[in-house]
Scaffold this motif. Structure first.
Motif, PDB file in Angstrom:
ATOM      1  N   GLY A 248      -8.966  22.986   4.121  1.00 53.26           N
ATOM      2  CA  GLY A 248      -9.792  21.858   4.524  1.00 53.26           C
ATOM      3  C   GLY A 248      -9.253  20.554   3.958  1.00 53.26           C
ATOM      4  N   TYR A 249      -8.816  20.600   2.695  1.00 51.90           N
ATOM      5  CA  TYR A 249      -8.200  19.418   2.087  1.00 51.90           C
ATOM      6  C   TYR A 249      -6.873  19.088   2.761  1.00 51.90           C
ATOM      7  CZ  TYR A 249     -11.533  19.929  -1.770  1.00 51.90           C
ATOM      8  OH  TYR A 249     -12.665  20.026  -2.530  1.00 51.90           O
ATOM      9  N   VAL A 250      -6.077  20.119   3.001  1.00 51.07           N
ATOM     10  CA  VAL A 250      -4.777  19.915   3.635  1.00 51.07           C
ATOM     11  C   VAL A 250      -4.936  19.255   4.999  1.00 51.07           C
ATOM     12  CG1 VAL A 250      -2.804  21.116   4.686  1.00 51.07           C
ATOM     13  CG2 VAL A 250      -3.619  21.787   2.413  1.00 51.07           C
ATOM     14  N   SER A 251      -5.979  19.657   5.725  1.00 56.04           N
ATOM     15  CA  SER A 251      -6.181  19.163   7.091  1.00 56.04           C
ATOM     16  C   SER A 251      -6.595  17.701   7.148  1.00 56.04           C
ATOM     17  CB  SER A 251      -7.225  20.026   7.807  1.00 56.04           C
ATOM     18  OG  SER A 251      -6.763  21.362   7.937  1.00 56.04           O
ATOM     19  N   GLU A 252      -6.990  17.136   6.014  1.00 56.25           N
ATOM     20  CA  GLU A 252      -7.306  15.707   5.986  1.00 56.25           C
ATOM     21  C   GLU A 252      -5.995  14.943   6.000  1.00 56.25           C
ATOM     22  OE1 GLU A 252      -9.915  14.880   2.767  1.00 56.25           O
ATOM     23  OE2 GLU A 252     -11.463  16.227   3.494  1.00 56.25           O
ATOM     24  N   VAL A 253      -5.461  14.744   7.202  1.00 54.27           N
ATOM     25  CA  VAL A 253      -4.114  14.209   7.372  1.00 54.27           C
ATOM     26  C   VAL A 253      -3.955  12.855   6.697  1.00 54.27           C
ATOM     27  CG1 VAL A 253      -3.666  15.440   9.502  1.00 54.27           C
ATOM     28  CG2 VAL A 253      -4.763  13.214   9.595  1.00 54.27           C
ATOM     29  N   GLY A 254      -2.755  12.586   6.286  1.00 51.43           N
ATOM     30  CA  GLY A 254      -2.462  11.348   5.592  1.00 51.43           C
ATOM     31  C   GLY A 254      -1.779  11.590   4.255  1.00 51.43           C
ATOM     32  N   TRP A 255      -1.620  12.877   3.874  1.00 52.07           N
ATOM     33  CA  TRP A 255      -0.956  13.173   2.602  1.00 52.07           C
ATOM     34  C   TRP A 255       0.522  12.846   2.681  1.00 52.07           C
ATOM     35  CZ3 TRP A 255      -4.502  13.575  -0.804  1.00 52.07           C
ATOM     36  CH2 TRP A 255      -5.713  14.226  -0.530  1.00 52.07           C
ATOM     37  N   ASP A 256       1.061  12.369   1.587  1.00 50.46           N
ATOM     38  CA  ASP A 256       2.479  12.061   1.504  1.00 50.46           C
ATOM     39  C   ASP A 256       3.284  13.237   0.953  1.00 50.46           C
ATOM     40  OD1 ASP A 256       2.471   9.184   2.311  1.00 50.46           O
ATOM     41  OD2 ASP A 256       1.025   9.144   0.694  1.00 50.46           O
ATOM     42  N   ALA A 257       2.611  14.157   0.306  1.00 52.13           N
ATOM     43  CA  ALA A 257       3.214  15.411  -0.137  1.00 52.13           C
ATOM     44  C   ALA A 257       2.061  16.353  -0.461  1.00 52.13           C
ATOM     45  CB  ALA A 257       4.103  15.208  -1.361  1.00 52.13           C
ATOM     46  N   ILE A 258       2.296  17.649  -0.300  1.00 51.46           N
ATOM     47  CA  ILE A 258       1.286  18.663  -0.601  1.00 51.46           C
ATOM     48  C   ILE A 258       1.934  19.715  -1.492  1.00 51.46           C
ATOM     49  CG2 ILE A 258      -0.274  20.409   0.348  1.00 51.46           C
ATOM     50  CD1 ILE A 258      -0.204  18.786   3.009  1.00 51.46           C
ATOM     51  N   VAL A 259       1.410  19.869  -2.696  1.00 52.19           N
ATOM     52  CA  VAL A 259       1.971  20.814  -3.659  1.00 52.19           C
ATOM     53  C   VAL A 259       0.867  21.740  -4.147  1.00 52.19           C
ATOM     54  CG1 VAL A 259       3.114  21.074  -5.892  1.00 52.19           C
ATOM     55  CG2 VAL A 259       3.759  19.195  -4.369  1.00 52.19           C
ATOM     56  N   HIS A 260       1.134  23.025  -4.072  1.00 53.02           N
ATOM     57  CA  HIS A 260       0.186  24.040  -4.539  1.00 53.02           C
ATOM     58  C   HIS A 260       0.698  24.650  -5.841  1.00 53.02           C
ATOM     59  CE1 HIS A 260      -1.994  23.805  -0.780  1.00 53.02           C
ATOM     60  NE2 HIS A 260      -0.913  24.115  -0.092  1.00 53.02           N
ATOM     61  N   LEU A 261      -0.215  24.851  -6.773  1.00 57.55           N
ATOM     62  CA  LEU A 261       0.110  25.513  -8.033  1.00 57.55           C
ATOM     63  C   LEU A 261      -0.615  26.843  -8.108  1.00 57.55           C
ATOM     64  CD1 LEU A 261      -0.301  22.526 -10.546  1.00 57.55           C
ATOM     65  CD2 LEU A 261       1.782  23.255  -9.348  1.00 57.55           C
ATOM     66  N   GLY A 262       0.041  27.822  -8.696  1.00 56.89           N
ATOM     67  CA  GLY A 262      -0.570  29.124  -8.918  1.00 56.89           C
ATOM     68  C   GLY A 262      -0.159  29.645 -10.288  1.00 56.89           C
TER      69      GLY A 262
ATOM     70  N   PHE B 166      -3.043  35.462  -2.786  1.00 64.44           N
ATOM     71  CA  PHE B 166      -3.501  34.219  -2.164  1.00 64.44           C
ATOM     72  C   PHE B 166      -2.522  33.058  -2.351  1.00 64.44           C
ATOM     73  CE2 PHE B 166      -7.473  36.603  -2.898  1.00 64.44           C
ATOM     74  CZ  PHE B 166      -7.892  36.702  -1.571  1.00 64.44           C
ATOM     75  N   CYS B 167      -1.650  33.159  -3.345  1.00 67.99           N
ATOM     76  CA  CYS B 167      -0.648  32.099  -3.536  1.00 67.99           C
ATOM     77  C   CYS B 167       0.258  31.996  -2.316  1.00 67.99           C
ATOM     78  CB  CYS B 167       0.176  32.374  -4.792  1.00 67.99           C
ATOM     79  SG  CYS B 167      -0.756  32.219  -6.336  1.00 67.99           S
ATOM     80  N   ASN B 168       0.769  33.121  -1.866  1.00 69.44           N
ATOM     81  CA  ASN B 168       1.623  33.119  -0.688  1.00 69.44           C
ATOM     82  C   ASN B 168       0.856  32.677   0.552  1.00 69.44           C
ATOM     83  OD1 ASN B 168       4.166  34.139   0.875  1.00 69.44           O
ATOM     84  ND2 ASN B 168       2.432  35.149   1.857  1.00 69.44           N
ATOM     85  N   GLU B 169      -0.380  33.154   0.703  1.00 67.46           N
ATOM     86  CA  GLU B 169      -1.151  32.813   1.900  1.00 67.46           C
ATOM     87  C   GLU B 169      -1.441  31.313   1.992  1.00 67.46           C
ATOM     88  OE1 GLU B 169      -5.473  33.708   4.030  1.00 67.46           O
ATOM     89  OE2 GLU B 169      -4.637  35.190   2.635  1.00 67.46           O
ATOM     90  N   ILE B 170      -1.853  30.704   0.893  1.00 69.06           N
ATOM     91  CA  ILE B 170      -2.160  29.274   0.932  1.00 69.06           C
ATOM     92  C   ILE B 170      -0.897  28.471   1.252  1.00 69.06           C
ATOM     93  CG2 ILE B 170      -1.761  28.780  -1.526  1.00 69.06           C
ATOM     94  CD1 ILE B 170      -4.204  27.026  -1.517  1.00 69.06           C
ATOM     95  N   TYR B 171       0.236  28.931   0.745  1.00 70.25           N
ATOM     96  CA  TYR B 171       1.517  28.260   0.969  1.00 70.25           C
ATOM     97  C   TYR B 171       1.922  28.350   2.442  1.00 70.25           C
ATOM     98  CZ  TYR B 171       6.330  26.875  -0.368  1.00 70.25           C
ATOM     99  OH  TYR B 171       7.524  26.240  -0.521  1.00 70.25           O
TER     100      TYR B 171
ATOM    101  N   ILE C 136       5.603  22.271  -1.365  1.00 70.02           N
ATOM    102  CA  ILE C 136       6.223  23.345  -2.131  1.00 70.02           C
ATOM    103  C   ILE C 136       5.149  24.016  -2.980  1.00 70.02           C
ATOM    104  CG2 ILE C 136       6.833  22.023  -4.207  1.00 70.02           C
ATOM    105  CD1 ILE C 136       9.608  23.463  -4.062  1.00 70.02           C
ATOM    106  N   PHE C 137       5.415  25.251  -3.390  1.00 67.85           N
ATOM    107  CA  PHE C 137       4.505  26.001  -4.257  1.00 67.85           C
ATOM    108  C   PHE C 137       5.213  26.255  -5.588  1.00 67.85           C
ATOM    109  CE2 PHE C 137       2.143  29.336  -6.173  1.00 67.85           C
ATOM    110  CZ  PHE C 137       0.868  29.291  -5.637  1.00 67.85           C
TER     111      PHE C 137
END
Length: 258
Positions: free
Chosen positions: A92-106, A167-172, A195-196
């Motif tokens: 839901g956060y990712v879909s709020e377009v306008g991000w300049d980069a998206i990084v997931h931590l696990g 879930f780390c792989n799935e979110i990525y 990147i993750f």
């Protein structure tokens, strides 16, 4: 002589006007660039504690970096649960377009260092089928790994092609698939970098050091991937397909970490 002098002054005046106009134009471009850079955001997600773990370093690092800046870009952090619901909330956060980069931590409790996951597999957590039935078997990161390799010098940096089957792989995969499907890009030829990173236990690496490494990596992604404020992407502004997204789209409608 008077006519000659008048002609000379006319030419001189035209030249001065052109020079002034050019200076004003360049100043205006720089000013607009600063305005866009001020609105730029990086989405950084981490996880809440789960199972027998009373804390989760991935979420703790996200908290430490929330509200800080790299390359004039603001880091906006969120924490989600280690569950299908948490993954969907992150999307839901990712879909709020306008991000300049998206990084997931696990968090990986057996990791020997900070693992940069270069690939996500089309596999839902707990082997419950593909994330996207029509999607490819795997998707590579949209980040510039060359810039990361050139600029990072952390002895605890590791590279991995296996983000696991949880879930780390799935979110990525969901994020990389969304970026490609919607053609989110900073400018022509540059998809929004994502990147993750798997964070090790604090006994292996203190939180502050993990946070500094993640922050430096974000700076590399921002600088190399034509994010707002980078001269490689003249004019700035995120593009979704061919449509420019307004700067207001950078604001989260949900509450980020305090």
């Amino acid at each position: 002589p008077f006519c000659a002098s008048a002609g000379y002054l006319t030419v001189l005046n035209s030249f001065a006007s052109a020079a002034l106009g050019y200076c004003c134009h360049m100043w205006a471009r720089a000013f607009v660039g600063l305005l866009y850079a001020a609105d730029a955001d990086i989405l950084l997600t981490g996880y809440n504690p789960w199972g027998n773990f009373s804390s989760n370093p991935s979420g703790d690092v996200a908290v430490l970096l929330n509200g800080s800046r790299v390359q004039n870009v603001m880091i906006r952090s969120v924490r989600v649960d280690v569950s299908e619901e948490g993954v969907l909330e992150a999307q839901g956060y990712v879909s709020e377009v306008g991000w300049d980069a998206i990084v997931h931590l696990g968090f990986e409790n057996v990791a020997k260092g900070l693992k940069l996951e270069t690939v996500a597999w089309n596999n839902r957590a707990l082997n419950r089928g593909p994330v996207a039935p029509e999607g490819p078997q795997f998707l590579p990161t949209t980040g510039d790994l060359g810039a990361v390799a050139l600029n990072t010098h952390n002895p605890h940096e590791l590279w991995s092609r296996d983000a696991g089957d949880f879930f780390c792989n799935e979110i990525y995969y969901r994020t990389l698939y969304k970026i490609r499907q919607e053609k989110w890009r900073r400018c022509k030829g540059a998809l929004v970098p994502s990147i993750f990173i798997h964070v090790p236990p604090v006994q292996q690496l203190p939180l502050e050091e993990s946070a500094e490494f993640v922050k430096s990596l974000l700076g590399d992604l921002v600088h190399a991937s034509a994010v707002l404020g980078n001269p490689r992407c003249e004019g700035g502004g995120m593009h979704m397909a061919s449509t420019a997204i307004a700067p207001e789209a950078h604001r989260l409608s949900r509450t980020v970490l305090a």
